[in-house]
Structure formats: structure tokens, C-alpha cells
Design a protein around this motif. Structure first.
Motif, PDB file in Angstrom:
ATOM      1  N   THR A 875       0.848  -1.192   0.000  1.00  0.00           N
ATOM      2  CA  THR A 875       0.000   0.000   0.000  1.00  0.00           C
ATOM      3  C   THR A 875       0.883   1.242   0.000  1.00  0.00           C
ATOM      4  O   THR A 875       2.039   1.206   0.437  1.00  0.00           O
ATOM      5  CB  THR A 875      -0.914   0.038   1.238  1.00  0.00           C
ATOM      6  OG1 THR A 875      -0.105   0.079   2.435  1.00  0.00           O
ATOM      7  CG2 THR A 875      -1.823  -1.177   1.292  1.00  0.00           C
ATOM      8  N   VAL A 876       0.315   2.346  -0.488  1.00  0.00           N
ATOM      9  CA  VAL A 876       1.017   3.624  -0.487  1.00  0.00           C
ATOM     10  C   VAL A 876       0.000   4.717  -0.233  1.00  0.00           C
ATOM     11  O   VAL A 876      -1.124   4.664  -0.718  1.00  0.00           O
ATOM     12  CB  VAL A 876       1.766   3.854  -1.831  1.00  0.00           C
ATOM     13  CG1 VAL A 876       0.800   3.852  -3.000  1.00  0.00           C
ATOM     14  CG2 VAL A 876       2.549   5.159  -1.778  1.00  0.00           C
ATOM     15  N   ARG A 877       0.389   5.696   0.545  1.00  0.00           N
ATOM     16  CA  ARG A 877      -0.482   6.832   0.835  1.00  0.00           C
ATOM     17  C   ARG A 877       0.392   8.067   1.050  1.00  0.00           C
ATOM     18  O   ARG A 877       1.592   7.965   1.341  1.00  0.00           O
ATOM     19  CB  ARG A 877      -1.343   6.586   2.070  1.00  0.00           C
ATOM     20  CG  ARG A 877      -0.555   6.328   3.338  1.00  0.00           C
ATOM     21  CD  ARG A 877      -1.466   5.950   4.502  1.00  0.00           C
ATOM     22  NE  ARG A 877      -0.714   5.580   5.692  1.00  0.00           N
ATOM     23  CZ  ARG A 877      -0.302   6.432   6.613  1.00  0.00           C
ATOM     24  NH1 ARG A 877      -0.585   7.733   6.479  1.00  0.00           N
ATOM     25  NH2 ARG A 877       0.371   6.015   7.672  1.00  0.00           N
ATOM     26  N   GLY A 878      -0.247   9.235   0.904  1.00  0.00           N
ATOM     27  CA  GLY A 878       0.456  10.491   1.112  1.00  0.00           C
ATOM     28  C   GLY A 878      -0.197  11.300   2.210  1.00  0.00           C
ATOM     29  O   GLY A 878      -1.396  11.191   2.457  1.00  0.00           O
ATOM     30  N   GLU A 879       0.615  12.116   2.881  1.00  0.00           N
ATOM     31  CA  GLU A 879       0.097  12.953   3.952  1.00  0.00           C
ATOM     32  C   GLU A 879       1.032  14.138   4.146  1.00  0.00           C
ATOM     33  O   GLU A 879       2.176  14.153   3.673  1.00  0.00           O
ATOM     34  CB  GLU A 879      -0.016  12.157   5.256  1.00  0.00           C
ATOM     35  CG  GLU A 879       1.318  11.653   5.787  1.00  0.00           C
ATOM     36  CD  GLU A 879       1.161  10.819   7.045  1.00  0.00           C
ATOM     37  OE1 GLU A 879       0.052  10.340   7.303  1.00  0.00           O
ATOM     38  OE2 GLU A 879       2.177  10.638   7.754  1.00  0.00           O
ATOM     39  N   ASN A 880       0.528  15.135   4.834  1.00  0.00           N
ATOM     40  CA  ASN A 880       1.326  16.304   5.192  1.00  0.00           C
ATOM     41  C   ASN A 880       1.970  16.095   6.556  1.00  0.00           C
ATOM     42  O   ASN A 880       1.324  15.594   7.494  1.00  0.00           O
ATOM     43  CB  ASN A 880       0.455  17.560   5.206  1.00  0.00           C
ATOM     44  CG  ASN A 880       0.105  18.027   3.804  1.00  0.00           C
ATOM     45  OD1 ASN A 880       0.964  18.093   2.941  1.00  0.00           O
ATOM     46  ND2 ASN A 880      -1.168  18.341   3.581  1.00  0.00           N
ATOM     47  N   ARG A 881       3.218  16.472   6.672  1.00  0.00           N
ATOM     48  CA  ARG A 881       3.934  16.321   7.944  1.00  0.00           C
ATOM     49  C   ARG A 881       3.533  17.440   8.892  1.00  0.00           C
ATOM     50  O   ARG A 881       3.297  18.589   8.462  1.00  0.00           O
ATOM     51  CB  ARG A 881       5.439  16.353   7.695  1.00  0.00           C
ATOM     52  CG  ARG A 881       5.925  15.310   6.711  1.00  0.00           C
ATOM     53  CD  ARG A 881       7.372  15.536   6.341  1.00  0.00           C
ATOM     54  NE  ARG A 881       8.276  15.359   7.471  1.00  0.00           N
ATOM     55  CZ  ARG A 881       9.580  15.613   7.430  1.00  0.00           C
ATOM     56  NH1 ARG A 881      10.112  16.089   6.313  1.00  0.00           N
ATOM     57  NH2 ARG A 881      10.325  15.427   8.488  1.00  0.00           N
ATOM     58  N   PRO A 882       3.417  17.151  10.189  1.00  0.00           N
ATOM     59  CA  PRO A 882       3.075  18.212  11.151  1.00  0.00           C
ATOM     60  C   PRO A 882       4.074  19.355  11.150  1.00  0.00           C
ATOM     61  O   PRO A 882       3.712  20.519  11.329  1.00  0.00           O
ATOM     62  CB  PRO A 882       3.051  17.482  12.503  1.00  0.00           C
ATOM     63  CG  PRO A 882       2.846  16.043  12.158  1.00  0.00           C
ATOM     64  CD  PRO A 882       3.515  15.838  10.837  1.00  0.00           C
ATOM     65  N   GLU A 883       5.370  19.048  10.927  1.00  0.00           N
ATOM     66  CA  GLU A 883       6.390  20.089  10.935  1.00  0.00           C
ATOM     67  C   GLU A 883       6.536  20.778   9.589  1.00  0.00           C
ATOM     68  O   GLU A 883       7.385  21.668   9.417  1.00  0.00           O
ATOM     69  CB  GLU A 883       7.739  19.506  11.365  1.00  0.00           C
ATOM     70  CG  GLU A 883       8.283  18.422  10.443  1.00  0.00           C
ATOM     71  CD  GLU A 883       7.782  17.033  10.809  1.00  0.00           C
ATOM     72  OE1 GLU A 883       8.431  16.052  10.393  1.00  0.00           O
ATOM     73  OE2 GLU A 883       6.758  16.942  11.517  1.00  0.00           O
ATOM     74  N   GLY A 884       5.715  20.373   8.594  1.00  0.00           N
ATOM     75  CA  GLY A 884       5.777  20.989   7.288  1.00  0.00           C
ATOM     76  C   GLY A 884       6.347  20.053   6.257  1.00  0.00           C
ATOM     77  O   GLY A 884       7.278  19.283   6.534  1.00  0.00           O
ATOM     78  N   GLY A 885       5.811  20.109   5.037  1.00  0.00           N
ATOM     79  CA  GLY A 885       6.285  19.241   3.988  1.00  0.00           C
ATOM     80  C   GLY A 885       5.346  18.071   3.746  1.00  0.00           C
ATOM     81  O   GLY A 885       4.332  17.902   4.416  1.00  0.00           O
ATOM     82  N   ALA A 886       5.719  17.249   2.759  1.00  0.00           N
ATOM     83  CA  ALA A 886       4.920  16.089   2.379  1.00  0.00           C
ATOM     84  C   ALA A 886       5.654  14.811   2.737  1.00  0.00           C
ATOM     85  O   ALA A 886       6.883  14.785   2.866  1.00  0.00           O
ATOM     86  CB  ALA A 886       4.595  16.134   0.893  1.00  0.00           C
ATOM     87  N   ARG A 887       4.856  13.730   2.888  1.00  0.00           N
ATOM     88  CA  ARG A 887       5.452  12.438   3.221  1.00  0.00           C
ATOM     89  C   ARG A 887       4.631  11.353   2.528  1.00  0.00           C
ATOM     90  O   ARG A 887       3.401  11.334   2.618  1.00  0.00           O
ATOM     91  CB  ARG A 887       5.457  12.223   4.735  1.00  0.00           C
ATOM     92  CG  ARG A 887       5.958  10.830   5.145  1.00  0.00           C
ATOM     93  CD  ARG A 887       6.215  10.788   6.630  1.00  0.00           C
ATOM     94  NE  ARG A 887       5.062  11.250   7.392  1.00  0.00           N
ATOM     95  CZ  ARG A 887       5.132  11.765   8.621  1.00  0.00           C
ATOM     96  NH1 ARG A 887       6.316  11.887   9.216  1.00  0.00           N
ATOM     97  NH2 ARG A 887       4.042  12.157   9.252  1.00  0.00           N
ATOM     98  N   PHE A 888       5.327  10.458   1.824  1.00  0.00           N
ATOM     99  CA  PHE A 888       4.698   9.312   1.188  1.00  0.00           C
ATOM    100  C   PHE A 888       5.150   8.054   1.923  1.00  0.00           C
ATOM    101  O   PHE A 888       6.351   7.841   2.125  1.00  0.00           O
ATOM    102  CB  PHE A 888       5.063   9.236  -0.290  1.00  0.00           C
ATOM    103  CG  PHE A 888       4.463  10.352  -1.101  1.00  0.00           C
ATOM    104  CD1 PHE A 888       3.191  10.235  -1.625  1.00  0.00           C
ATOM    105  CD2 PHE A 888       5.170  11.531  -1.314  1.00  0.00           C
ATOM    106  CE1 PHE A 888       2.632  11.263  -2.362  1.00  0.00           C
ATOM    107  CE2 PHE A 888       4.623  12.562  -2.057  1.00  0.00           C
ATOM    108  CZ  PHE A 888       3.341  12.437  -2.571  1.00  0.00           C
TER     109      PHE A 888
END
Length: 904
Positions: A875-888
Motif C-alpha cells: 500500500t502507499v499513501r500520502g500525507e502532510n507532515r506536522p512540521e511541514g512538507g509532504a510524506r509518502f
């Protein structure tokens, strides 16, 4: 295989039904009941002791509500247990502490303790009874422990009342007790219990003295203890027989008992129903409660009709199937129904009639006993019951809800008119007719009155015709005296024939009404089904349902349908209709729990409307809300079954329309995908070759002759860069088309993840040169079974996106961790992040983070990433990091990698 072994094998259908029941049971919470004979035996103490022991073993235990009644020993057991704060409810100027159902559902512990299952909630609560709160907790998957006394079981309520002289008001249906996963009997001898009472361990001293003089007498305690032991023994016996059936220990052939309780309009219906429930429980039999509506009972008062409905409702609550039968004579109707349902025992009430009325018409029990050959008849004693003035008022019973009752006095007037007309006609034709023919004219008038106005006016017409015939035609005329005594026999025969004709004609009239009513119901069902079959939109189904339901049930109707978020919305009032007192919260609860609620039900019975879930085979499709003009038009058994049938048809129509829409969408999507993939495949093949040639020519320009000037060298480099970028886009198009068509075969091999990541970083060395790339892969990370070429494409696309959408100098992190049966890989950056709310849609084809942007791309990179990862069962998903930026975040199965032997 021996024949006897084959015979002992369990039935496949039985096994399938058992598996389905076990699956449903596993999804629900388990109920454990601490059962006792009366208060003070130590049920709450035993429950808390067992809970503390379970908590010491690491089980999560929360106390929802426990009544200590001032007992210090019980209160001490609460120390160390988590207590759920009670809900404070204002009632009649006082503040009462009640169990907080919503807080318990929000907390959702593994095990919840809720004391006193039969407790009645404060009026205005979601449910009238605490056992209904517990059922909602069980449906949510929460295990519940609770306490019950034997006098709180509904089927034993009147027996306990007769023993103790005290009527217990707080009861619960026996089915709740029977469905408990475990029942723990808490037993105490009467002498020990009375000693506890004297020591003040049950009630305060003043209360204890009063209780010992009344409820807690030794004889009462002995009887209650016997009831509790017997009820527990019955449950143990049922468990034993169920175990023998499950294990196929022995094949037992046994006829299934079925009881039929005959409910009448008189007193004692509740007692009859409870007796039938106990008998059915003792015999482990199904049972049916029926009421026979005969012509003689059509003029019952409204109060008596309500009493019958309440009795039938009590029978349903105790587990019976209910029905209302229409027939000319109760005995024949009951026996015919008993034969059709394979009933073995009839339960009837003892007749309270005495004297002449008993001589004129035998009691129902005697008539059934005389006619029933293969059916046993049980007679239950009735208690005398005074009739209120409201019950004494007789009003016509309308079999057809849409028919308008006619006043009865015109029928008796027309009886006199018919007799007068027959007399006038007879006077005119008397010179040519003898007395026998004149009698036929009078009988014709009696038949006409019976057919038009029923039995009562026909009986009056019979007597009037006999008197008129005697007065005007029998010598001496114009006198009621009779010269020839043989005419007395003529009068008797004439009266008997008239009465017989009136009874037969009235019976045919009643049966015609019943047939017309049933035909109208059948026609309504057929018309509804035919119109729903042609409906293509949910709005059409709602309009059709409104048209049929409002007329047939004399109710205002509202159908609520869910949106994509499973939330119901009340529609706008239809033109010409007043606004309904609709409660959206109740409708949503009915939709979520798939249970009726509102008026006439056990959930929120004070609501002015009746809410019924529209349950289809796959799922609930909406809620039907009705506001009846008369309550009985919905809750008579026949009407209730008809309404349920209508609701089922409406739900099926809604489900059919839904799946038609799904099929159409799927067909359009399939055709679109096929066309798109074909186009992409054709374009990518046709474009790849010239783009490769163009990039090669750009590379060969500096080598073709003398060195190019700086401006021309930059142009050649730009041509090469754009050619390679376009070639990459074409490769993505071709890969996406192949992945969608399923033509890509994985070549999976066990290899370290750092090699795949390193190869991807080497391919993107130029784009990543302007960023800080940090790789954090643990040394103990296991080997993964991957297609290295495809997984390189995954990391290339993720790293390329990070390089394109983050400013120069930003940080890109690649990390992984072992989580047992899976490995989680993250690719993160500290750039602007993903568009809020679109984290999932970015993985769709031709979807970009910014619709208009100077960054090149067609929005296929993440779609290819998901397709490749899913091909690897990940599986793969994307989200925004609490400290800023993106994370997959990529999750891949770890598998069982081979053991690597270190080199020596």
C-alpha cells in the motif's frame, strides 16, 4: 466409508447456519448475567469480584454504573476500577444519576459493568429500559456484565406477584436473558439472607425491618430461590442439548412442538400470554398468539381494541409470532389455522360466563375440546377485571381502514320500510296468490335487508314480517289472534327461515368485506411492485411510495435517503402537505442501527412518528417515517406485516436503482479506460522512436564538426533535455497503459532495499543535485522480494516529485523500518506539502497537485507508483507532515527472506 459414519455426519446446511450464527455472534459483544433469586444475595458483589480478578489478568474493565445501596463491602470493590461518570438528568425538580450510554459508546472499553439490567430509565431518555441500552452496547461490540433478579423476568412476573403479594413493575423480556452468553447463578440460602438482612448488609435498619415483614419472608425466599434454580436449570439443559447437536453425538428425531395462544377481547389477556410463554419455554416450542375477528366482535370499543393490541404487543415481546384472523366463527377459524401451522397445543382462557349465557353458548375451551382431535387444549384461569366506562362504549370496528362507518339506525328503519312494502305488495297480489306465496314475498324483504344492512336489522325484519303476515293475512284478519292453531307452526317456520336467512346473508356480507379488503391489499402490493419496477430514479421511487402509502395506511409519509457520507437528509415538504414533526436524529439512529423506533416501539416511544428502516438484501437504503391518523392503522398485526412488505419492496427498488447506476458508471468507466489505454499505447509507441532519435541528434551535434558556439551549444543541450523529459513522459504513459491492462509480469527477487534506492538516486543525480538527500536505512533491514526495475521507477517518481515541487536546498529524507510482517518505507520532504484534502486524489491518473503550474508533467507519476506497489501486495499513501512538507508512506510485505550465510 461405512454407512453409519455417513449417517452421523452433520448436515451441511446446519453447519453453514451454525457458521453464520457464530460469525454474527463474534461481531457482537458478549453479555454475562449474574442471576439471583432476590436482592441481597450478592450479585453485584460477585460481579465486582470477578471483574477485579479479570482486571488483574490484564483485561480492560470499566464500571458504567453500579448501585452499592450503601453497602460498604460492595463499595470497597470499586477501588482501582475505572468509573464512567454518570449522566445527571433533571426530573420533576430532582437531579437523578443515570447511566451515560453515549459516553460508554465513545469510551468503548473491552468490558463494561452495568448494574440492574431491568432498571427503567428517566422519561425522555433514548430508551425506556436499561436492557435496551445494553443491547446497543452489545451491537457496538462491547462486552457487558450485569445483574438480574428472578422477579424481573417478564414470563415470571405474575407468578412472583402471586407468591409475594407485590407486583414488580420493572421487567425485561425473557429473550434478553436467554441470549446472554453466560449466566452465573449467585445463590444464598433463605436463612443466610435473612441473617444478612438483620445485620444491615442488605438494607438500612428501618428498611430491613419493613422488608422482612413483607417481601423477605422465609416462604417467599424459598419460592423465589426455587424459581431461580429452575430457570437456571432450564438454561443449562438447553446448553447441553445444543452441545449434543453441535457435536453430532446422537441423531435425535423429535417432533417440534408449537403452541397457539387464543387471545380474546375479555379480561386476562396478559395472564394468558405469560402462561403460554412459560409453557412454550418449558416445552422449548415456538408459539403463536392470534386474535379472531368475528362479526360478533366488530363493535368492540376503542378501549378494548387498544387492549387487544397491547396484549399482542406483549406476546411479540415475549417471543411470539402474532396474527389477526378474520372468520365467521372463532372455533372453526382457530382450528383451521392450527392445522395449517402444525400446532400441537391450544392455550385458551377460562370463560367467566355463568348461568344462562353459559348454557346458550358453550365456552371456547369446551367447543375446541369437542372439535380438536389431534390438538391438546390448555385452559388458563382468568382474573376478574372491572370494565371502565370507556370500555363499555361500543363503537363499530372498521375492517377496511378506508371505509366510513354507517350509522346503524337507518338499517332498522329500512327493516320496517321493507316489511311495509312487502305488505302493500302482498295486498295487491293477494287475490291471485295463496298464503305460501305471500310468505315468500316477506322472506324476500328479509333477504334484501340482511344483504344491505346486516344481521341486526334482518332479525327485526323477520319479526315484523311474521307479525304483519299474521295481522293482515291470517284469519281473523286485522288481529293478532289465530283461529287455526296450525298457523302457529307456519309462523315458527317463517321466523326460523327468516332468522337463518338473515344470519347467512350477514355472514356472506362479512366474508365479502374480508375478501374485498384482502383483494385491495393484494392489488395495492401488485400496483406498488409494478410501478416500482418501472422507476429509474430514487425520486420516482419516493413519489410512488408516497402515493400508495398515504392512501392505504391513512398516514403522512416521509422517506429519507442517505448521501455519500451515510447521513440522512429530510426532504422538503411536498406541495399541499403540512410540515411533519420529523426528528432527523431518530431517523439517523434507525438507519445506523437498522431497527424501528418512535411511536409504538421500544426505542423512543414518545416520538410522534413511526420510523422504519428500509432494509434491502445488501444494506439499508433509507428510512420510512409515518405519521398515522390512527395508531391502530399501523400496529395491528396484519397492517404491520403489510407495512413491512411495502418497506421491503421500496428498499429493493432503491437497491435496484443504485446498482443500475453503479453498473452504468462501471460500463462508462471501462469503455473510457479501454479507449484511453489504447490511445496512450498508440501515442507512446509512435512518439518514443522520434524522441529518441531527436535526443541522439542533439548529443551528436557537438561531435559532428568544429566546436559549436556557446549559444548554439546551449540550444543543443536544451533540445536534448526537453527530448529526454518528453521521452520520460511517454514512458510513463506506456507503463501506465501496460499496468492497467495487466500485461506487466513481476520479476521478483530477494534483494536489499538500499540497492534499489541507490540506483534510483543515481538515475536522478542531476535533479537531486540542488537538494539535500538523507538516507536512513537500518542495518538489520531484511531482504525484500521485489522487481527491482519497477521499484526503481517508484522511487524515481517520488524523488522526482520531491525535487520538482520543493525549492532548491530543501531536504529530502528516505527512511525505512521493520515492523515484523511488513516493512514501512517513507519518502519525505520539507517543502510546501500536499494540497489539503487532496492527499488521496493525487494518486488518480492525470491528477496534478496544481492544475496550472510551470512545473512540467501530466499527473501520472503517483498513479504509476500506486499501481506498482499494489502489484507487490503493498500500500502507499500520502500525507502532510506536522512540521511541514509532504510524506509518502509505502508498506510492503516482509515475507520470509532466505537466510544469508556470511562468507568466511
Amino acid at each position: 466409508m461405512p454407512a453409519n459414519d455417513q449417517d452421523n455426519r452433520p448436515d451441511p446446511d446446519t453447519l453453514l447456519a451454525r457458521i453464520e450464527a457464530d460469525t454474527e455472534r463474534e461481531q457482537r459483544g458478549k453479555l454475562k448475567v449474574f442471576f439471583g433469586a432476590c436482592p441481597g444475595v450478592g450479585k453485584t458483589y460477585a460481579m465486582l469480584s470477578a471483574a477485579r480478578a479479570l482486571q488483574s489478568q490484564g483485561r480492560e474493565v470499566v464500571v458504567g454504573l453500579v448501585e452499592t445501596h450503601g453497602r460498604s463491602e460492595t463499595a470497597q470493590l470499586l477501588d482501582g476500577l475505572e468509573l464512567l461518570p454518570p449522566k445527571v438528568v433533571a426530573y420533576q425538580g430532582r437531579e437523578l444519576r443515570e447511566f451515560d450510554l453515549d459516553a460508554a459508546l465513545a469510551r468503548k472499553p473491552t468490558l463494561l459493568l452495568v448494574d440492574e439490567l431491568a432498571h427503567s430509565n428517566v422519561p425522555g431518555s433514548r430508551h425506556p429500559k436499561r436492557w435496551q441500552d445494553v443491547e446497543e452496547l452489545l451491537a457496538a461490540g462491547i462486552d457487558v456484565w450485569t445483574t438480574v433478579n428472578v422477579q424481573h423476568l417478564e414470563s415470571l412476573n405474575d407468578i412472583v406477584g402471586n407468591i409475594t403479594g407485590i407486583q414488580v413493575r420493572e421487567t425485561l423480556p425473557d429473550r434478553v436473558f436467554e441470549q446472554a452468553a453466560e449466566v452465573a447463578l449467585v445463590d444464598l440460602t433463605p436463612d443466610e439472607l435473612m441473617q444478612r438482612m438483620k445485620e444491615g448488609k442488605v438494607y438500612l435498619p428501618q428498611q430491613a425491618e419493613r422488608a422482612i415483614r413483607n417481601f423477605f419472608r422465609k416462604g417467599n425466599l424459598i419460592a423465589l430461590r426455587e424459581l431461580a434454580l429452575r430457570r437456571t436449570a432450564d438454561r443449562v439443559d438447553a446448553q447441553m442439548r445444543e452441545y449434543r447437536t453441535d457435536q453430532a453425538i446422537e441423531t435425535v428425531w423429535q417432533a417440534k412442538e408449537r403452541l397457539l395462544a387464543c387471545i380474546g377481547p375479555g379480561a386476562g389477556g396478559d395472564r394468558l400470554v405469560r402462561a403460554a410463554a412459560r409453557l412454550a419455554a418449558d416445552l422449548h416450542a415456538d408459539w403463536i398468539a392470534v386474535y379472531v375477528e368475528t362479526p360478533a366482535l366488530q363493535r368492540l370499543s376503542e378501549a378494548n381494541r387498544d387492549k387487544i393490541l397491547r396484549t399482542l404487543a406483549l406476546a411479540r415481546e415475549l417471543g411470539a409470532e402474532t396474527a389477526t384472523l378474520a372468520g365467521q366463527e372463532d372455533t372453526q377459524t382457530l382450528l383451521a389455522y392450527a392445522v395449517s401451522r402444525n400446532v400441537s397445543k391450544l392455550v385458551v382462557g377460562k370463560s367467566l360466563r355463568t348461568g344462562l349465557s353459559r348454557m346458550l353458548r358453550a365456552p371456547l375451551s369446551d367447543r375446541l375440546s369437542a372439535l380438536a382431535e389431534d390438538v391438546d387444549v390448555y385452559v388458563v384461569a382468568h382474573e376478574a377485571e372491572a370494565r371502565s366506562p370507556a370500555e363499555a362504549v361500543s363503537t363499530p370496528f372498521i375492517l377496511d381502514p378506508e371505509s366510513v362507518p354507517m350509522a346503524r339506525w337507518p338499517g332498522y328503519v329500512w327493516a320496517g320500510v321493507a316489511c311495509a312494502l312487502a305488505t302493500v305488495l302482498a295486498q295487491v297480489v293477494s287475490p291471485w296468490l295463496d298464503l305460501a306465496n305471500i310468505i315468500m314475498l316477506y322472506l324476500l324483504g328479509v333477504v334484501a335487508v340482511a344483504v344491505r344492512y346486516g344481521q341486526g336489522p334482518a332479525i327485526l325484519a323477520s319479526f315484523l314480517c311474521v307479525l304483519a303476515f299474521d295481522f293482515f293475512f291470517v284469519p281473523p284478519k286485522l288481529s293478532f289472534s289465530v283461529a287455526d292453531t296450525r298457523h302457529l307452526l307456519t309462523f315458527s317456520i317463517m321466523l326460523g327461515v327468516g332468522l337463518t336467512i338473515s344470519r347467512v346473508a350477514a355472514s356472506l356480507r362479512y366474508q365479502t368485506r374480508v375478501a374485498m379488503y384482502r383483494e385491495r391489499r393484494t392489488r395495492a402490493l401488485n400496483e406498488l411492485g409494478r410501478e416500482l419496477a418501472g422507476a429509474l430514479l430514487p425520486a420516482d421511487i419516493v413519489d410512488i411510495s408516497h402515493h400508495h402509502l398515504e392512501g392505504l395506511f391513512q398516514s403522512q409519509v416521509c422517506i429519507l435517503l442517505p448521501d455519500l457520507q451515510e447521513k440522512l437528509h429530510a426532504p422538503a415538504p411536498l406541495p399541499g402537505h403540512q410540515e411533519l414533526p420529523l426528528d432527523p436524529a431518530i431517523a439517523q439512529w434507525v438507519y445506523d442501527h437498522q431497527q424501528p423506533a418512535g411511536m409504538g416501539t421500544q426505542s423512543l416511544p414518545g416520538a410522534p412518528m413511526y420510523y422504519l428502516p428500509l432494509k434491502a438484501p445488501m444494506r439499508t437504503r433509507g428510512v420510512l417515517a409515518l405519521l398515522p391518523s390512527q395508531k391502530r392503522l399501523l400496529f395491528q398485526p396484519e397492517q404491520a406485516r403489510l407495512l413491512e412488505t411495502f418497506a421491503a419492496q421500496i428498499a429493493l427498488a432503491l437497491e435496484r436503482v443504485h446498482f443500475v447506476e453503479v453498473a452504468q458508471d462501471a460500463l462508462v468507466r471501462m469503455e473510457s479506460e479501454r479507449l484511453r489505454n489504447g490511445l496512450l499505447s498508440a501515442l507512446s509507441h509512435d512518439l518514443r522512436t522520434p524522441l529518441t532519435v531527436l535526443a541522439g541528434l542533439a548529443d551528436s551535434l557537438p561531435l559532428a564538426g568544429p566546436p559549436l558556439p556557446e549559444a548554439q551549444a546551449e540550444i543543443a543541450q536544451a533540445i536534448r533535455t526537453e527530448s529526454l523529459r518528453t521521452s520520460t513522459l511517454v514512458s510513463n504513459l506506456l507503463d501506465m497503459a501496460r499496468l492497467q491492462e495487466g500485461h506487466v509480469q513481476l520479476r521478483r527477487e530477494w534483494q536489499p532495499l538500499e540497492e534499489v534506492v541507490g540506483a534510483s538516486m543515481q538515475i536522478l543525480a542531476i535533479p537531486l543535485a540542488r537538494h539535500e538527500v538523507v538516507v536512513n536505512l537500518p542495518a538489520d533491514l531484511p531482504l525484500l522480494e521485489l522487481d527491482s526495475v519497477l521499484m526503481e521507477r517508484v522511487f524515481c517518481n517520488l524523488l522526482e516529485n520531491a525535487a520538482k515541487y520543493t525549492p532548491a536546498g530543501s531536504r529530502i529524507e528516505i527512511a525505512a523500518r521493520n515492523e515484523g510482517d511488513r516493512v514501512t518505507i517513507t519518502v519525505a520532504d520539507n517543502g510546501p506539502g500536499l494540497p489539503p484534502g487532496r492527499e488521496e486524489s493525487l494518486f488518480e491518473k492525470f491528477t496534478r497537485g496544481q492544475d496550472e503550474s510551470s512545473v512540467a508533467g501530466v499527473g501520472l507519476g503517483l498513479a504509476i507508483v500506486r499501481a506498482i506497489v499494489q502489484a507487490h501486495k503493498g500500500t502507499v499513501r500520502g500525507e502532510n507532515r506536522p512540521e511541514g512538507g509532504a510524506r509518502f508512506i509505502i508498506t510492503l510485505p516482509a515475507g520470509e527472506p532466505p537466510v544469508v550465510v556470511p562468507e568466511i
